[in-house]
Design an enzyme around this catalytic site. Structure first.
Site, short mmCIF file in Angstrom:
data_model
loop_
_atom_site.label_atom_id
_atom_site.label_comp_id
_atom_site.label_asym_id
_atom_site.label_seq_id
_atom_site.Cartn_x
_atom_site.Cartn_y
_atom_site.Cartn_z
N ASP A 1 -95.16 -6.57 -26.55
CA ASP A 1 -95.40 -7.66 -27.50
C ASP A 1 -95.04 -7.18 -28.91
O ASP A 1 -95.62 -6.22 -29.40
CB ASP A 1 -96.88 -8.06 -27.41
CG ASP A 1 -97.26 -9.09 -28.46
OD1 ASP A 1 -96.35 -9.79 -28.95
OD2 ASP A 1 -98.46 -9.17 -28.78
N ASP B 1 -99.24 -11.60 -30.55
CA ASP B 1 -99.92 -12.74 -29.92
C ASP B 1 -100.43 -12.41 -28.52
O ASP B 1 -100.95 -13.28 -27.82
CB ASP B 1 -99.00 -13.99 -29.88
CG ASP B 1 -97.81 -13.82 -28.94
OD1 ASP B 1 -97.63 -12.70 -28.39
OD2 ASP B 1 -97.06 -14.79 -28.75
N ASP C 1 -92.49 -10.19 -25.42
CA ASP C 1 -91.43 -11.08 -25.93
C ASP C 1 -90.08 -10.37 -25.98
O ASP C 1 -89.97 -9.17 -25.71
CB ASP C 1 -91.83 -11.64 -27.30
CG ASP C 1 -92.34 -10.56 -28.24
OD1 ASP C 1 -91.71 -9.49 -28.30
OD2 ASP C 1 -93.39 -10.77 -28.89
N ASP D 1 -82.60 -14.56 -14.79
CA ASP D 1 -83.22 -15.02 -13.54
C ASP D 1 -83.17 -16.55 -13.53
O ASP D 1 -83.85 -17.20 -14.33
CB ASP D 1 -84.67 -14.51 -13.52
CG ASP D 1 -85.32 -14.55 -12.16
OD1 ASP D 1 -84.92 -15.38 -11.33
OD2 ASP D 1 -86.27 -13.76 -11.94
N GLU E 1 -82.52 -13.88 -3.94
CA GLU E 1 -83.80 -13.55 -3.31
C GLU E 1 -83.88 -14.25 -1.96
O GLU E 1 -83.90 -15.47 -1.89
CB GLU E 1 -84.95 -14.02 -4.21
CG GLU E 1 -86.30 -13.56 -3.72
CD GLU E 1 -87.47 -14.36 -4.28
OE1 GLU E 1 -88.60 -13.87 -4.20
OE2 GLU E 1 -87.25 -15.49 -4.76
O1 TEU Z 1 -90.68 -15.91 -5.12
C1 TEU Z 1 -90.44 -16.51 -3.88
C2 TEU Z 1 -91.49 -16.46 -2.91
O2 TEU Z 1 -91.29 -16.86 -1.78
C3 TEU Z 1 -92.81 -15.96 -3.34
O3 TEU Z 1 -93.71 -17.01 -3.32
C4 TEU Z 1 -93.24 -14.90 -2.46
O4 TEU Z 1 -93.32 -15.34 -1.15
C5 TEU Z 1 -94.56 -14.44 -2.86
O5 TEU Z 1 -94.55 -14.21 -4.22
C6 TEU Z 1 -94.93 -13.19 -2.17
O6 TEU Z 1 -96.20 -12.90 -2.56
C7 TEU Z 1 -89.97 -16.36 -6.22
C8 TEU Z 1 -90.40 -15.62 -7.45
O7 TEU Z 1 -90.09 -14.28 -7.33
C9 TEU Z 1 -91.86 -15.89 -7.65
O8 TEU Z 1 -92.39 -15.16 -8.74
C10 TEU Z 1 -92.04 -17.37 -7.88
O9 TEU Z 1 -93.40 -17.66 -7.95
C11 TEU Z 1 -91.41 -18.18 -6.76
O10 TEU Z 1 -90.12 -17.74 -6.42
C12 TEU Z 1 -91.26 -19.62 -7.19
O11 TEU Z 1 -90.26 -19.75 -8.15
#
Ligand code: TEU
Length: 553
Positions: free
Chosen positions: A20, A24, A28, A97, A240
């Site tokens: 940070d 706050d 950031d 991301d 992912e």
């Molecule tokens: O995660 C995808 C996802 O399937 C997650 O919910 C995962 O199964 C879980 O975190 C495991 O504990 C991605 C992102 O990395 C996550 O941070 C987001 O919450 C999710 O997508 C929704 O965008």
């Protein structure tokens, strides 16, 4: 270098908890820029930042309300441009991301879409009419409950695979695909080095057939993104993909197909859950399973795909607390786990704090937690009569909040993360586990990671070498050898605090194609987590969590 990401190491930042700069209590962009020299010292080539775009933060930025603007708490577009430029000066690329599967319900598209059935944005999302007062089907949200939310104004339901503030986009609509491609190009024009694509496997869903991941059009859509965006530069793209097996991973990453550089698959980090029961259902990880899974993935590709190598991210518990030992052998086991991973083929990812051996946290009450997945799960299970103490045990082991406590920069107040009130609990062990101390200790986990990163750049075998498992049946030791032309790299990792005696000579001679007794090559230790390590080619007694990385010449 074409495909620069093959010999690169990526560092993941969770911006909210990194640094940070303005007091706050929330990390950031300026805070990240301030720490670029630290990351340069570590030696990383790219930074993947979890989402920094405008968001109401129902899921900490994974619910985006404007993909072309920066979240207020994180700074401004100018700060973002400055970060990209300053990173660039240091030879570091910024990977953004992109959450392409869903938006925030506060995104202007959704605000329009929910107004009426005739609205031009209606078909950007997945609405189904209310027919008989019940949800359209049995799809459930990954964050608990039904995946359908009732929307009174138009007497309909919309689909949300994640929270109800994360409505799913409708990729069957070509306009949606074009919008996302435009967003990708917007960021390519800003000079980013690539993209991490959140839950990309979900975009081809067919909700009426209850197909959420790996739908029939998935690869067409990803290929379209490649054609119209990713192929514009030598970008790194990583998807992912929780549901990818080797065959699916090849579809995404075979360079001939034009989709992604690589994917995250998660098989090795689901070995401590009861199969089929989900992450909260705990089980001990068996080393035999870990060997099987890594070996399978190491052998999955032959120029027709590429692996990611990771232990941690912002959704996973800290590896040293998980597969290592965060008590007496924290330092040894953190280094051992790093050795195992960084000796393999693929692109290694380091999650913030991993390089100093940060650990899981146990907060006294559920009210101290922040993560929506954890909170919803607890509420749902308590409602079904589950035992609170048992749920807390699962949360201590698996909550995403384990990874989200602020980065521990020093032993000063608030771990040097902020001068204000931190947005989330700081792990009390910051007094001893912090960057400042790590930088002053030549034997720290930090310097060990730095050496591993440097080795990957010096020696082609890390990128190119074939993988062969050694001591397959050994209950305590994970060992393998990489071979490339006439070179060989030997990795030996003791996974527990026991002290097994091992001998790899005969097996090694077989793999290297030498006659038994014809003499083995000489061995140069490249790195080990104990100061004076024995000759790995002799009969060797390993110490607790001992790791040895050596070159055979
Ligand atoms: O995660 C995808 C996802 O399937 C997650 O919910 C995962 O199964 C879980 O975190 C495991 O504990 C991605 C992102 O990395 C996550 O941070 C987001 O919450 C999710 O997508 C929704 O965008």
């Amino acid at each position: 270098m074409e495909n620069w990401w093959k010999n690169s190491v990526v560092y993941q930042i969770y911006p909210r908890s990194f640094r940070d700069s303005d007091g706050d209590g929330i990390g950031d962009l300026k805070g990240i820029t301030q720490k670029l020299d630290y990351l340069k010292l570590l030696g990383v080539d790219a930074i993947w930042m979890s989402p920094v775009f405008k968001s109401p933060n129902d899921d900490n930025g994974y619910d985006i309300s404007d993909y072309r603007d920066i979240m207020d708490e994180f700074g401004t577009m100018e700060d973002m441009e400055c970060l990209i430029a300053e990173a660039g000066k240091r030879g570091i690329r910024i990977i953004v991301d992109i959450v392409a599967n869903h938006t925030s319900d506060e995104h202007k598209w959704f605000e329009e879409a929910k107004k009426s059935r005739e609205n031009p944005y209606r078909d950007y999302y997945i609405f189904r009419d209310n027919v008989d007062g019940t949800v359209p089907n049995g799809l459930t949200s990954l964050f608990s409950g039904s995946a359908w939310e009732y929307q009174e104004d138009t007497d309909s339901y919309y689909l949300h695979v994640f929270s109800k503030k994360q409505p799913d986009l409708n990729y069957a609509n070509p306009k949606v695909r074009q919008e996302i491609i435009d967003i990708l190009n917007f960021w390519i024009d800003k000079g980013v080095g690539g993209f991490r694509l959140d839950v990309i496997e979900n975009i081809g869903k067919e909700p009426d057939r209850e197909i959420i991941i790996n739908g029939p059009k998935l690869h067409d859509y990803v290929h379209e993104m490649y054609e119209q965006a990713f192929s514009r530069g030598d970008l790194m793209t990583v998807g992912e993909c929780w549901g990818a097996d080797e065959e699916k991973a090849r579809l995404y990453t075979d360079p001939k197909r034009g989709e992604l550089s690589m994917v995250f698959q998660f098989e090795h980090v689901t070995l401590d859950e009861v199969p089929g029961e989900g992450k909260w259902c705990l089980k001990k990880m068996e080393l035999a399973d870990l060997k099987r899974v890594f070996t399978k993935w190491q052998n999955a590709f032959h120029g027709d795909g590429w692996n990611t190598l990771f232990w941690n991210n912002h959704d996973l518990p800290r590896i040293v607390s998980r597969y290592g030992n965060d008590g007496a052998y924290r330092v040894e086991s953190a280094k051992m786990l790093a050795t195992l991973l960084h000796g393999m083929q693929g692109t290694p990812y380091i999650y913030q704090g991993e390089e100093i051996g940060m650990t899981n946290i146990q907060l006294p009450s559920i009210d101290d937690y922040e993560d929506i997945e954890t909170l919803n799960m607890y509420k749902e299970k308590i409602g079904q009569g589950a035992d609170s103490a048992e749920l807390m045990r699962s949360i201590y082991a698996k909550s995403r909040d384990n990874a989200r406590t602020p980065m521990q920069w020093s032993s000063k107040e608030h771990a040097g993360f902020t001068t204000g009130k931190p947005w989330f609990a700081i792990n009390p062990n910051y007094a001893t586990i912090n960057v400042e101390d790590a930088l002053e200790d030549e034997y720290s986990i930090f310097y060990y990671y730095k050496k591993l990163i440097a080795l990957r750049k010096q020696k082609e075998i890390f990128v190119e070498g074939d993988y062969h498992l050694l001591l397959a049946e050994h209950p305590d030791v994970f060992a393998y050898v990489r071979t490339y032309n006439d070179q060989a790299l030997l990795v030996i990792c003791n996974f527990y605090d026991r002290e097994p005696q091992i001998s790899v000579q005969t097996e090694l001679a077989g793999i290297l194609g030498r006659q038994p007794g014809a003499g083995l090559p000489s061995c140069e230790i490249l790195l080990s987590n104990y100061e004076d390590c024995g000759n790995p080619l002799d009969v060797l007694k390993l110490r607790p969590y001992e790791a040895i990385l050596c070159e055979l010449t």
